[in-house]
Write an enzyme that holds these catalytic residues in place. Structure first.
Site, PDB file in Angstrom:
ATOM      1  N   GLU A 118       0.858  -1.210   0.000  1.00 30.47           N
ATOM      2  CA  GLU A 118       0.000   0.000   0.000  1.00 30.47           C
ATOM      3  C   GLU A 118       0.881   1.242   0.000  1.00 30.47           C
ATOM      4  O   GLU A 118       0.723   2.150   0.815  1.00 30.47           O
ATOM      5  CB  GLU A 118      -0.925  -0.016   1.218  1.00 30.47           C
ATOM      6  CG  GLU A 118      -1.758  -1.286   1.307  1.00 30.47           C
ATOM      7  CD  GLU A 118      -2.747  -1.302   2.470  1.00 30.47           C
ATOM      8  OE1 GLU A 118      -2.320  -0.965   3.588  1.00 30.47           O
ATOM      9  OE2 GLU A 118      -3.905  -1.639   2.247  1.00 30.47           O
ATOM     10  N   CYS A 147     -10.572   0.736   7.386  1.00 33.98           N
ATOM     11  CA  CYS A 147     -10.016   2.053   7.694  1.00 33.98           C
ATOM     12  C   CYS A 147     -10.666   3.165   6.877  1.00 33.98           C
ATOM     13  O   CYS A 147     -10.927   4.252   7.402  1.00 33.98           O
ATOM     14  CB  CYS A 147      -8.519   2.035   7.451  1.00 33.98           C
ATOM     15  SG  CYS A 147      -8.055   1.313   5.865  1.00 33.98           S
TER      16      CYS A 147
HETATM   17 ZN    ZN Z   1      -7.963   2.979   4.316  1.00 35.27          ZN
END
Ligand code: ZN
Length: 821
Positions: free
Chosen positions: A342, A426
């Site tokens: 990520e 998230c």
């Molecule tokens: Zn996120």
């Protein structure tokens, strides 16, 4: 350099005591600062979100959807996925009850999803009182408080079962913090939520939970005590907020400690670019690793720099910002190019279809750019913030507020679809907390200077540092129209400088670097009127500064012409070569499948000379300006040559894509025919129905998108990950009975970044009545990478083919394309 340092010292040193951001605090307490701000803070201060109220047609409805739909929806998901139940079970253990269900949470950071939505609810309550929401949150806070251990520790997975918490949690407290436990990450979100809720309601129960926890951290970590830093940053920002709210220096010192000890200290989890511990934070020069962790850390460094005057942090984050702006920022303002970790990619590595651009990273990018603006008073940071906000950030939530994107790619063949929730959740939480805080990004002030940063129809009641009051009403249809009218009502006539931001896009500068440029000319110029009379102005640091004696009823009218603009990327961005992106005002556009009769947009060619116009469509996608014109559609004919056809062109705002179902979308539109993907001629494979033994994205198998290599991340592919070593299958059911004698397999293989490899072996069967029979062949069943593996066989008349694939024992597998004829 010395001169520069002295200048910055001078700026920071001039910071005076100012109103705290918690201006709406309603109760006072000995341990909570109510009137006095920290002796040192950002030189420029935001006008708090509590002072600005939106009444426009673009943002106000979004904030209302966030309050009425997204926040209750996210709380419901927190309940359904047992995230709130974890707190209840932890509390039961603390009361001495024996649990029958000791299952640990899905992830050790599941607690944060509750804290984040709670923080969003706090901001939302400030925008609009909501007794039902407030009483829900009060009950939730009781549950959180009951899950806190007597010494202040709060981390549900360990409290539920200290002997067997989540495997990432480690066998004792903090043991795996630098690796995976996320204990400090959870606390950072707790602190942010606690301060927000205290500001919004004056209720301090959650703040007390936070302070008790922070005191435990202070007793445990610091110089002469244990050393630690967060494996996932945000604790630093959270502690800075606790310091601002209480004036207790222990929290600021701890935030600084957590930054300063970060680095390759030989401990497990340290020394990795992934979590930005490859170097001391002040020595870092490039944006690397996990993009959310990175932007939270840079934001924390800005906070601690502002609050302590430590300029080494500023030098570091300025350098890193330059690296992002020059080499790592998408035209949508998204950051974090690669799904692997990520993370930020290499310089200029900005692929479109595989672009990761996590929604949380967009939020983090805006946190960071806002803070850099507050440090430097330069609108270039607001330019980046605005670009991210209107494009790659709000693309993360659907127009109805009930489904979300985790990655925000710039091209799709339909493999991307919004989801109501995620296992790692998230992004929805970050949306819920960011949107209602947006009114705090519109204005800022420094002594006799007011900064007008964002253009939103709104009313602001601003208390200036010098004790003066100023009401500002903005009337505008921004982002669809560039006319903005400000009406000022100062408490008395006096000198004041109004700094009106002239956005980079209105000054022929898409972003403040050489990464992107407009290729067409903007004939119209920006104009500024005061009380109906044109005024001349020069632009410094991105602002037109209007210094005069302002009196009640004075008006400023800004006109930012909004022609449709074409943007070209730096040649070093391979993915964007021979392509243009379209922008109008702050909005970046995309061509999307529902606006095209054949549902295809990747075959489009948009010649630079084709004229484009803008048109407001009130009924489309909650009301958007669309771009219209003519393009050329490319397609293969039966003989395999490419044909060109004039066709209508439509583009919608990028943020609004995938609200009409999954399908093709493209931001960077080819100008060079070599980059377009001509519509293929239909084949027996492309017209087949595909079924598989599980796996992801089966439509990629016969979508006729040709891969450049087995790994080709810009192409759509199918895979069976995380299955390994199994026997899997794919079936083609033909549209009609056909004779076939050849197949070609292009295997997916992501050696270097993933866990898929070419398979161990495969077989091919055809359907004869109700039975599957192997084809007759003397060819070998090829498993070579980076090309088609052709298999010829004795012709069969059939209605279906079946591929059986044996995966390598340690690896998964996938398919880029399967042809048949
Ligand atoms: Zn996120």
């Amino acid at each position: 350099m010395l001169l520069r340092l002295l200048l910055v010292i001078a700026v920071l040193g001039l910071v005076s005591y100012s109103a705290p951001s918690s201006s709406s605090q309603k109760t006072k307490s000995s341990s909570v600062r109510s009137e006095q701000a920290p002796p040192r803070d950002y030189p420029v201060k935001p006008v708090p979100f509590t002072s600005v109220h939106f009444h426009d047609n673009f943002w106000a409805p979004r904030l209302e959807i966030n309050r009425k739909i997204t926040i209750p929806f996210a709380f419901k998901k927190d309940e359904e996925t047992k995230r709130i139940y974890h707190f209840e079970r932890a509390a039961a253990v603390l009361r001495g009850e024996t649990l029958t269900d000791k299952t640990p949470p899905g992830y050790p950071f599941d607690d944060t999803d509750v804290y984040k939505v709670l923080e969003g609810a706090a901001y939302a309550l400030n925008v609009q009182p909501d007794p039902q929401l407030e009483s829900y949150v009060d009950a939730l806070i009781d549950k959180i408080a009951a899950a806190q251990e007597p010494d202040g520790y709060i981390y549900t997975t360990r409290t539920i079962d200290p002997n067997k918490p989540h495997p990432w949690a480690g066998t004792k407290r903090w043991e795996l913090e630098k690796v995976d436990s996320h204990e400090l990450y959870n606390l950072g979100h707790l602190y942010e939520a606690a301060v927000a809720y205290y500001q919004a309601t004056g209720k301090r129960k959650l703040l007390d939970v936070a302070l008790k926890s922070a005191s435990l951290l202070d007793r445990t970590f610091g110089p002469g005590k244990q050393s630690i830093w967060p494996g996932h940053q945000i604790t630093e920002m959270g502690l800075a907020k606790l310091y601002r709210a209480t004036g207790d220096l222990r929290y600021l010192s701890l935030a600084k400690f957590l930054l300063d000890v970060r680095g390759p200290d030989g401990s497990r989890g340290a020394g990795r670019r992934y979590n930005q511990s490859h170097q001391k934070v002040i020595d870092q020069t490039e944006a690397v690793g996990h993009a959310v962790r990175a932007t939270y850390m840079y934001s924390g460094m800005a906070d601690v720099a502002a609050l302590t005057g430590d300029l080494s942090y500023v030098t570091a984050i300025d350098r890193i910002w330059g690296d992002v702006a020059e080499k790592k920022l998408y035209i949508t303002g998204g950051i974090g190019a690669t799904g692997s970790g990520e993370a930020f990619g290499a310089p200029y590595e900005l692929p479109n279809m595989s672009a990761y651009n996590e929604t949380c990273a967009a939020v983090g990018n805006d946190f960071w750019n806002e803070r850099l603006f507050l440090l430097h008073g330069d609108a270039k940071y607001v330019d980046v913030m605005e670009r991210t906000l209107y494009n790659g950030l709000i693309s993360g939530v659907s127009l109805d507020g009930q489904s979300f994107f985790y990655p925000n790619p710039l091209e799709s063949v339909g493999q991307h679809r919004r989801s109501p929730w995620f296992g790692v959740a998230c992004c929805p939480g970050n949306i819920t907390r960011f949107l209602p805080s947006l009114p705090g990004y519109v204005y800022a002030q420094q002594r006799d200077n007011l900064y007008v940063n964002l253009f939103v129809g709104s009313t602001a009641n601003i208390k200036l540092d010098n004790g003066r009051q100023l009401k500002v009403v903005q009337d505008t249809r921004y982002p669809w129209d560039g006319r903005i009218k400000l009406t000022l009502t100062p408490d008395r006539t006096s000198n004041l400088t109004i700094n009106v931001r002239i956005p980079g896009w209105a000054r022929n500068e898409p972003i403040p670097s050489s990464l992107y440029e407009f290729i067409d000319a903007n004939e119209e110029s920006v104009t500024l009127n005061v009380n109906g009379k044109s005024v001349s102005f020069k632009i410094e640091k991105g602002y037109a500064s209007l210094n005069r004696k302002w009196k009640r009823g004075d008006t400023i009218e800004l006109n930012l012409p909004m022609p449709v603009r074409r943007i070209r990327a730096n040649e070093l961005v391979v993915a964007d070569r021979g392509r243009v992106a379209l922008q109008r005002g702050p909005i970046v556009y995309a061509a999307e499948w529902p606006d095209y009769p054949d549902g295809r947009v990747r075959n489009l060619l948009l010649p630079n000379e084709n004229k484009l116009t803008a048109d407001f469509k009130p009924e489309l996608l909650n009301g958007v300006v669309v771009i219209k014109g003519n393009a050329v559609g490319l397609s293969y004919n039966e003989q395999g040559s490419v044909e060109r056809k004039e066709q209508a062109f439509t583009a919608i705002p990028y943020y609004a894509w995938a609200n009409r179902g999954p399908g093709e979308m493209i931001v960077w539109i080819p100008t060079d025919p070599a980059n377009a993907r001509p519509l293929p001629w239909p084949t027996v494979a492309s017209t087949s129905k595909v079924t598989t033994s599980g796996g992801q994205n089966p439509r990629a198998i016969n979508d006729q998108n040709e891969p450049q290599s087995s790994r080709d991340p810009s192409n759509s592919f199918f895979h069976w990950w995380p299955k390994k070593g199994t026997v899997e299958w794919v079936e083609y059911t033909f549209a009609k009975q056909s004779t076939v004698s050849e197949v070609e397999l292009y295997w997916f293989d992501d050696t270097g970044s993933g866990q898929c490899r070419v398979p161990k072996s495969w077989q091919l069967f055809y359907k004869d009545g109700e039975t599957w029979k192997p084809v007759e062949t003397t060819d070998s069943f090829g498993v070579t990478k980076d090309r088609y593996n052709k298999l010829s066989f004795k012709p069969v008349m059939t209605v279906a083919l079946r591929l059986e694939v044996t995966l390598q024992s340690e690896w998964s597998a996938g398919i880029q394309e399967w042809r048949a004829k």
